[in-house]
Scaffold this motif. Sequence first.
Motif, short mmCIF file in Angstrom:
data_model
loop_
_atom_site.label_atom_id
_atom_site.label_comp_id
_atom_site.label_asym_id
_atom_site.label_seq_id
_atom_site.Cartn_x
_atom_site.Cartn_y
_atom_site.Cartn_z
N UNK A 183 19.63 -22.27 13.35
CA UNK A 183 19.49 -23.39 13.24
C UNK A 183 19.44 -24.45 12.18
N UNK A 184 18.97 -23.87 10.43
CA UNK A 184 20.06 -24.97 9.25
C UNK A 184 21.82 -25.06 9.75
N UNK A 185 21.95 -24.21 10.35
CA UNK A 185 23.94 -24.50 10.19
C UNK A 185 23.72 -25.59 11.40
N UNK A 186 23.39 -26.92 12.13
CA UNK A 186 23.29 -27.49 12.80
C UNK A 186 23.56 -29.12 12.03
N UNK A 187 24.49 -30.11 12.75
CA UNK A 187 25.18 -30.97 11.45
C UNK A 187 24.48 -32.07 12.28
N UNK A 188 23.26 -32.30 12.92
CA UNK A 188 23.35 -33.27 14.61
C UNK A 188 24.84 -33.73 14.60
N UNK A 189 25.23 -32.93 15.40
CA UNK A 189 26.68 -34.18 15.37
C UNK A 189 26.06 -34.41 16.70
N UNK A 190 25.18 -34.10 18.07
CA UNK A 190 24.90 -34.58 18.81
C UNK A 190 26.05 -33.72 20.04
N UNK A 191 26.90 -32.94 20.00
CA UNK A 191 27.60 -33.27 20.95
C UNK A 191 27.21 -32.10 22.23
N UNK A 192 26.34 -31.37 21.69
CA UNK A 192 24.90 -30.82 22.60
C UNK A 192 24.52 -31.46 23.65
#
Length: 380
Positions: free
Chosen positions: A344-353
Amino acid sequence: MKYRDFGKTGVAISALGFGAMRLPMGGTRTGGNVDIETSVALMHQAFGLGVNYVDTAYGYCNGQSEVAVGAALQSWKDSRVYVSTKMPLWLIKSKGDGRKYLEEQMGRLKIERIDFLHLHGLKLEDWNGRLVECELMQDIEWARSGGLFEHLSFSSHDAPENMITLMDTGLFESLLCQYNLLDRRNEPAIDHAHAKGIGVVVMGPVAGGKLVTSQEVFASMAPGTQAASSPEIALRFVLSNEKVSCALSGMSSPQMVAENAAVCSRSPRLSAEEEEQVRAAFEEKKKLKELYCTGCKYCMPCPQGVNIAHCFEAMSYQVIYGNTQQARFQYGLIGDKWHEGNGADACTACGACLEKCPQNIAIPERLAEVHKVLGEGAGG
Ligand code: SF4
Ligand code: SF4
């Protein structure tokens, strides 16, 4: 400890078997080493409490489980312990591979004879195809004539009807299969084994941790039972079936060994009411878990490679079952060959999902929570 006849093998094995797939490890679970000294002490504790069946496999614990089991057997003289191991069928790709792996396994175990040699994860399709081409049975006959094993067995996740066809070859003396309170699909295979005098060992009595809750959660789920914990209920369910000789438990702490051995030393049968109450409570938990995340993976792939579905699968053990240990164990699996991707720490919160999730889960926020609770350095 209770003992049960193991099919027609002439052997009586303990109702509790030591599953050596979750031995204490140093480092991460996917990259670390088995702590041999602690593992040996754990197995000796179990043997001292009457456990006389230990089950390992070529692939368990990064290949070190067999070494630990061998060390435990070498230094145990007080009672007879039967050793089961499993040949890695997925690695059998050409003639002679069976012999090659078996010789390696004997070297790791440092024993002269394996009591129960399993074909690991046997599928009917492979039995009739690849394993014939690789002439596996010639290697097995070579090993049998050389006295390298006593009984031929198989473990399987194949359909029950395929397990039945495999048993009908007449070559196998015992079967290792999945069976628990939430998954009774293999009952026809267990019945068939029993009718033919083939011994049955059950793996996954706690459904890979899905039947393990914290004491607090358990108390709210099953107020009417006499049982002390959910693993106790899970074990007693499996052993209520008289056609099962032994339930394997992957034990990784002295407390687990003591508790499981105590359950398997008493009369384990569950009452019909207890069984129904606990099953209904677990079915309810399963529904809650799906509300949390169904595991559909529509949100994947993530551009950062986050294994979103498994992050939430791991976290569900924490939020639904209160089982922090299992939640952390599951989270630690991310990155291995069966749980590819990043944590989960690799998430950049880009929101694409976000728009792909039919459950409208606030994925980046939830992922941040997952890593905070389960990631390295999380408290507890
Ligand atoms: S928000 Fe996080 S999990 Fe979702 S796609 Fe972006 S990086 Fe991946
Ligand atoms: S799309 Fe939603 S429900 Fe499906 S796996 Fe992803 S987060 Fe879970």
